[in-house]
Design a protein around this motif. Structure first.
Motif, short mmCIF file in Angstrom:
data_model
loop_
_atom_site.label_atom_id
_atom_site.label_comp_id
_atom_site.label_asym_id
_atom_site.label_seq_id
_atom_site.Cartn_x
_atom_site.Cartn_y
_atom_site.Cartn_z
N ARG A 37 0.59 -1.35 0.09
CA ARG A 37 0.19 0.05 0.06
C ARG A 37 0.84 1.48 -0.01
O ARG A 37 0.60 2.15 -0.70
CB ARG A 37 -1.08 0.09 1.22
N ARG A 38 2.03 1.01 0.69
CA ARG A 38 2.90 2.60 0.67
C ARG A 38 3.44 2.68 -0.49
O ARG A 38 3.59 3.81 -1.10
CB ARG A 38 4.05 2.13 1.80
N LEU A 39 3.90 1.64 -1.22
CA LEU A 39 4.47 1.71 -2.73
C LEU A 39 3.20 2.30 -3.78
O LEU A 39 3.58 3.30 -4.32
CB LEU A 39 4.96 0.45 -3.28
N LEU A 40 2.22 1.93 -3.64
CA LEU A 40 1.22 2.30 -4.56
C LEU A 40 0.61 3.60 -3.98
O LEU A 40 0.29 4.63 -5.12
CB LEU A 40 -0.10 1.20 -4.52
N THR A 41 0.72 3.97 -2.85
CA THR A 41 0.40 5.34 -2.32
C THR A 41 1.29 6.31 -3.03
O THR A 41 0.92 7.43 -3.49
CB THR A 41 0.15 5.60 -0.84
N GLN A 42 2.57 5.91 -2.97
CA GLN A 42 3.51 6.82 -3.74
C GLN A 42 3.35 7.18 -5.27
O GLN A 42 3.16 8.12 -5.74
CB GLN A 42 4.90 6.23 -3.43
N SER A 49 1.02 14.19 -9.55
CA SER A 49 1.83 15.37 -9.30
C SER A 49 2.78 15.45 -10.49
O SER A 49 3.35 16.90 -10.67
CB SER A 49 2.65 15.48 -7.93
N TYR A 50 3.26 14.51 -11.04
CA TYR A 50 4.46 14.40 -12.10
C TYR A 50 3.25 14.78 -13.47
O TYR A 50 2.54 13.82 -13.67
CB TYR A 50 5.06 13.31 -12.18
N PRO A 51 3.83 15.55 -14.29
CA PRO A 51 2.96 15.91 -15.56
C PRO A 51 3.12 14.69 -16.47
O PRO A 51 3.96 14.11 -16.76
CB PRO A 51 3.53 17.02 -16.49
N GLY A 52 2.04 13.71 -16.88
CA GLY A 52 1.80 12.87 -17.44
C GLY A 52 1.97 11.46 -16.70
O GLY A 52 1.98 10.28 -17.13
N ILE A 54 3.20 8.28 -13.83
CA ILE A 54 4.26 7.35 -13.95
C ILE A 54 5.00 7.12 -15.21
O ILE A 54 6.05 7.02 -15.41
CB ILE A 54 3.89 6.32 -13.18
N LYS A 55 3.99 6.87 -16.25
CA LYS A 55 4.73 6.54 -17.60
C LYS A 55 5.32 7.64 -18.00
O LYS A 55 6.45 7.36 -18.64
CB LYS A 55 3.27 6.44 -18.30
N GLU A 56 5.13 8.85 -17.87
CA GLU A 56 5.93 10.04 -18.10
C GLU A 56 7.32 10.12 -17.62
O GLU A 56 8.20 10.21 -18.31
CB GLU A 56 5.44 11.25 -18.59
N TYR A 57 7.11 9.99 -16.43
CA TYR A 57 8.32 9.86 -15.48
C TYR A 57 9.33 8.77 -15.89
O TYR A 57 10.46 9.02 -16.01
CB TYR A 57 7.87 9.60 -14.10
N VAL A 58 8.66 7.38 -16.10
CA VAL A 58 9.66 6.54 -16.75
C VAL A 58 10.20 6.72 -17.96
O VAL A 58 11.36 6.27 -18.23
CB VAL A 58 8.80 5.06 -16.40
N THR A 59 9.57 7.25 -18.87
CA THR A 59 10.01 7.42 -20.15
C THR A 59 11.12 8.48 -20.13
O THR A 59 11.94 8.49 -20.68
CB THR A 59 8.73 8.05 -21.10
N ARG A 60 10.86 9.65 -19.23
CA ARG A 60 11.91 10.52 -19.31
C ARG A 60 13.19 10.15 -18.72
O ARG A 60 14.34 10.51 -18.98
CB ARG A 60 11.28 11.70 -18.26
N ALA A 61 13.08 9.33 -17.46
CA ALA A 61 14.13 8.75 -16.77
C ALA A 61 15.23 7.89 -17.83
O ALA A 61 16.24 7.89 -17.89
CB ALA A 61 13.75 7.83 -15.59
N ARG A 62 14.44 7.10 -18.83
CA ARG A 62 14.89 6.32 -19.71
C ARG A 62 15.57 7.19 -20.67
O ARG A 62 17.02 6.87 -20.91
CB ARG A 62 14.12 5.08 -20.45
#
Length: 111
Positions: A37-42, A49-52, A54-62
């Motif tokens: 639950r803690r992971l999924l709450t994050q 809060s991040y534009p796009g 988790i998908k955009e976050y991962v794409t940008r990180a890669r």
């Protein structure tokens, strides 16, 4: 169940972002449920809060990792280097001293 609907959506967003490996060793229901639950709450917070999300976050990180791997820098001619460091072990005098020094400067940090 262990997860409410919002958490199930957050889990699906991780899978959709290519992060299914996070669930490969996912414990069975009733085991480490608070951690799940803690992971999924994050993830829910990041999705909101991040534009796009988790998908955009991962794409940008890669993208940033690939750019770094190929020596491409957004810093122009300034080289990007890992700073020299040293290892501290819990309980060592050096670690205790470093923690004290860190506490002195904590008010100048942003998290």
């Amino acid at each position: 169940g262990v997860l409410d609907d919002e958490m199930a959506i957050a889990a699906a967003s991780l899978v959709g972002a290519g992060q299914a490996h996070l669930f490969e060793a996912w414990p069975q229901p009733g085991v480490q449920d608070d951690d799940k639950r803690r992971l999924l709450t994050q993830v829910m917070g990041l999705n909101g809060s991040y534009p796009g999300g988790i998908k955009e976050y991962v794409t940008r990180a890669r993208e940033l990792l690939l750019r770094t791997k190929h020596g491409v820098s957004d810093f122009g001619d300034m080289p990007v280097e890992a700073p020299e460091g040293y290892q501290l072990a819990p309980g060592q005098r050096e670690m205790l001293d470093a923690e004290k020094e860190g506490y002195v400067h904590m008010h100048t940090c942003a998290f």
